[in-house]
Write a protein that holds these residues in place. Structure first.
Motif, PDB file in Angstrom:
ATOM      1  N   ASP A 190       0.845  -1.194   0.000  1.00  0.00           N
ATOM      2  CA  ASP A 190       0.000   0.000   0.000  1.00  0.00           C
ATOM      3  C   ASP A 190       0.882   1.248   0.000  1.00  0.00           C
ATOM      4  OD1 ASP A 190      -1.855   1.979   0.296  1.00  0.00           O
ATOM      5  OD2 ASP A 190      -2.558   1.358   2.277  1.00  0.00           O
ATOM      6  N   PRO A 191       1.147   1.818  -1.168  1.00  0.00           N
ATOM      7  CA  PRO A 191       2.014   3.003  -1.243  1.00  0.00           C
ATOM      8  C   PRO A 191       1.511   4.177  -0.412  1.00  0.00           C
ATOM      9  CG  PRO A 191       1.713   2.049  -3.421  1.00  0.00           C
ATOM     10  CD  PRO A 191       0.753   1.343  -2.506  1.00  0.00           C
ATOM     11  N   GLN A 192       0.188   4.289  -0.229  1.00  0.00           N
ATOM     12  CA  GLN A 192      -0.356   5.433   0.490  1.00  0.00           C
ATOM     13  C   GLN A 192       0.013   5.417   1.971  1.00  0.00           C
ATOM     14  OE1 GLN A 192      -1.843   7.993  -1.063  1.00  0.00           O
ATOM     15  NE2 GLN A 192      -1.365   6.856  -2.943  1.00  0.00           N
ATOM     16  N   SER A 193       0.139   4.236   2.544  1.00  0.00           N
ATOM     17  CA  SER A 193       0.424   4.146   3.979  1.00  0.00           C
ATOM     18  C   SER A 193       1.891   3.835   4.280  1.00  0.00           C
ATOM     19  CB  SER A 193      -0.454   3.067   4.621  1.00  0.00           C
ATOM     20  OG  SER A 193      -0.142   1.785   4.088  1.00  0.00           O
ATOM     21  N   ALA A 194       2.729   3.757   3.246  1.00  0.00           N
ATOM     22  CA  ALA A 194       4.108   3.313   3.448  1.00  0.00           C
ATOM     23  C   ALA A 194       4.975   4.337   4.178  1.00  0.00           C
ATOM     24  CB  ALA A 194       4.743   2.966   2.107  1.00  0.00           C
TER      25      ALA A 194
ATOM     26  N   VAL B  65       6.221   1.313  -5.205  1.00  0.00           N
ATOM     27  CA  VAL B  65       5.529   0.555  -6.242  1.00  0.00           C
ATOM     28  C   VAL B  65       4.690  -0.518  -5.565  1.00  0.00           C
ATOM     29  CG1 VAL B  65       7.512  -0.979  -6.568  1.00  0.00           C
ATOM     30  CG2 VAL B  65       5.787  -0.794  -8.365  1.00  0.00           C
ATOM     31  N   ARG B  66       3.441  -0.607  -5.975  1.00  0.00           N
ATOM     32  CA  ARG B  66       2.529  -1.585  -5.382  1.00  0.00           C
ATOM     33  C   ARG B  66       2.817  -2.959  -5.996  1.00  0.00           C
ATOM     34  NH1 ARG B  66      -2.402  -0.595  -3.040  1.00  0.00           N
ATOM     35  NH2 ARG B  66      -2.478   1.474  -4.036  1.00  0.00           N
ATOM     36  N   ALA B  67       3.292  -3.871  -5.171  1.00  0.00           N
ATOM     37  CA  ALA B  67       3.581  -5.231  -5.646  1.00  0.00           C
ATOM     38  C   ALA B  67       3.557  -6.170  -4.451  1.00  0.00           C
ATOM     39  CB  ALA B  67       4.928  -5.294  -6.360  1.00  0.00           C
ATOM     40  N   ASP B  68       3.389  -7.461  -4.748  1.00  0.00           N
ATOM     41  CA  ASP B  68       3.210  -8.455  -3.699  1.00  0.00           C
ATOM     42  C   ASP B  68       3.806  -9.772  -4.196  1.00  0.00           C
ATOM     43  OD1 ASP B  68       2.032 -10.480  -1.977  1.00  0.00           O
ATOM     44  OD2 ASP B  68       0.571  -8.979  -1.367  1.00  0.00           O
ATOM     45  N   PHE B  69       4.531 -10.471  -3.334  1.00  0.00           N
ATOM     46  CA  PHE B  69       5.117 -11.751  -3.726  1.00  0.00           C
ATOM     47  C   PHE B  69       4.053 -12.778  -4.106  1.00  0.00           C
ATOM     48  CE2 PHE B  69       8.826 -10.444  -0.935  1.00  0.00           C
ATOM     49  CZ  PHE B  69       9.678 -10.203  -2.000  1.00  0.00           C
ATOM     50  N   THR B  70       2.816 -12.604  -3.653  1.00  0.00           N
ATOM     51  CA  THR B  70       1.748 -13.557  -3.981  1.00  0.00           C
ATOM     52  C   THR B  70       1.036 -13.196  -5.277  1.00  0.00           C
ATOM     53  OG1 THR B  70       0.050 -12.356  -2.725  1.00  0.00           O
ATOM     54  CG2 THR B  70       1.383 -13.962  -1.522  1.00  0.00           C
ATOM     55  N   ARG B  71       1.444 -12.094  -5.922  1.00  0.00           N
ATOM     56  CA  ARG B  71       0.767 -11.644  -7.155  1.00  0.00           C
ATOM     57  C   ARG B  71       1.806 -11.406  -8.247  1.00  0.00           C
ATOM     58  NH1 ARG B  71      -2.254  -6.455  -5.941  1.00  0.00           N
ATOM     59  NH2 ARG B  71      -3.017  -6.814  -8.058  1.00  0.00           N
ATOM     60  N   PRO B  72       2.155 -12.442  -8.998  1.00  0.00           N
ATOM     61  CA  PRO B  72       3.193 -12.307 -10.041  1.00  0.00           C
ATOM     62  C   PRO B  72       2.904 -11.233 -11.077  1.00  0.00           C
ATOM     63  CG  PRO B  72       2.714 -14.616  -9.613  1.00  0.00           C
ATOM     64  CD  PRO B  72       1.677 -13.836  -8.869  1.00  0.00           C
TER      65      PRO B  72
END
Length: 292
Positions: free
Chosen positions: A33-37, A46-53
């Motif tokens: 969540d870039p907004q709360s980082a 950058v919005r990214a997640d290890f569970t979402r290729p």
């Protein structure tokens, strides 16, 4: 050069971000969540997640070096990063990765073997890419004491078993400093560094150091192992976690347990590791909270 920091809002990852920014590097932070980082000025979230290729290409575009968080293990992220052009990985690993394999049936030994397999597994994924790598293997983190925050705020008390038990707890800043050096210089390629604090610090000593940092008496109330297990289960700990925690503490009453102090940080930086007292001072605001 763009450096990607994964786990960028964690205890160590955020320090890695700060260190790279301070060195004038172009930093991209992989966050959910870039907004709360709440990242430093100039860092690209950058919005990214290890569970979402499907989110990885945007995170990896034009990236040359990566600080790699353990959750990447087994996801395919490492292979895709290498294919995208990443030339260097600095792996956030753990001291257990350097332990010998074990088939000991005790709860603690099973936990350490699980830790070893998970962290060494990520290291091996990175090594298999043929890219440059450094493995940074912290021991037990001083930040684990943040688990006492609520009770210290409310009662100025720590309740644990085995008050004389302790490990050479490492300040997250020491770990991050080594990681930044490995990202920015060629001096640490192919190295696996186990990093600890300077000396064993008992649980009773930790409570006293936190008290000194917040200028208030923090009492240490010793529980029996049975009392501690009951408390932890009430706090929501799974039974197997409570079991290995008790064994972890019992193993370090009369010595350093599974992990004696190392001189790695001093050998790399020329300075002694930060003490637990320093860590407590750096985190005094966490323990004061609304009680300040």
């Amino acid at each position: 050069m763009t450096i990607l920091v994964t786990g960028a809002t964690g205890n160590i990852g955020r320090r890695v971000v700060d260190g790279l920014v301070g060195a004038g590097q172009r930093v991209r932070a992989m966050v959910r969540d870039p907004q709360s980082a709440r990242l430093p000025y100039g860092v690209e979230p950058v919005r990214a997640d290890f569970t979402r290729p499907e989110t990885w290409p945007g995170a990896l575009d034009v990236v040359e070096r990566v600080y790699l968080f353990p959750f990447a293990c087994g996801t395919g992220f490492v292979e895709q990063a290498a294919a995208a052009g990443v030339r260097r990985f600095v792996v956030h690993s753990a001291a257990a990765a350097g332990f010998a394999p074990s088939d000991d049936p005790s709860a603690l030994a099973r936990h350490l073997e699980d830790e070893r397999q998970a962290h060494r597994g990520l290291e091996l994924e990175v090594e298999a890419t043929g890219r440059e790598w450094t493995h940074v293997r912290p021991g037990l983190l001083a930040a684990n004491a943040l688990g006492w925050v609520e009770r210290i705020r409310a009662e100025r008390t720590v309740r644990e078993p085995y008050g004389r038990s302790g490990y050479p707890l490492v300040h997250e800043a020491d770990v991050a400093e080594v990681a930044v050096a490995a990202l920015l210089t060629d001096d640490h390629l192919g190295a696996a560094y186990t990093i600890t604090g300077p000396a064993k610090v008992t649980q009773a000593e930790q409570a006293a150091a936190i008290g000194a940092a917040i200028r208030a008496e923090v009492r240490f109330e010793e529980l029996t192992p049975a009392q501690a297990r009951t408390q932890w289960l009430a706090d929501g700990y799974p039974p197997e976690v409570a079991d290995w925690l008790i064994e972890l503490l019992a193993a370090a009453v009369d010595g350093p347990g599974a992990l004696p102090p190392t001189r790695t940080y001093e050998e790399i930086t020329g300075r002694p590791p930060r003490t637990f007292a320093r860590w407590a001072q750096d985190h005094a605001a966490d323990f004061l909270g609304e009680a300040a």
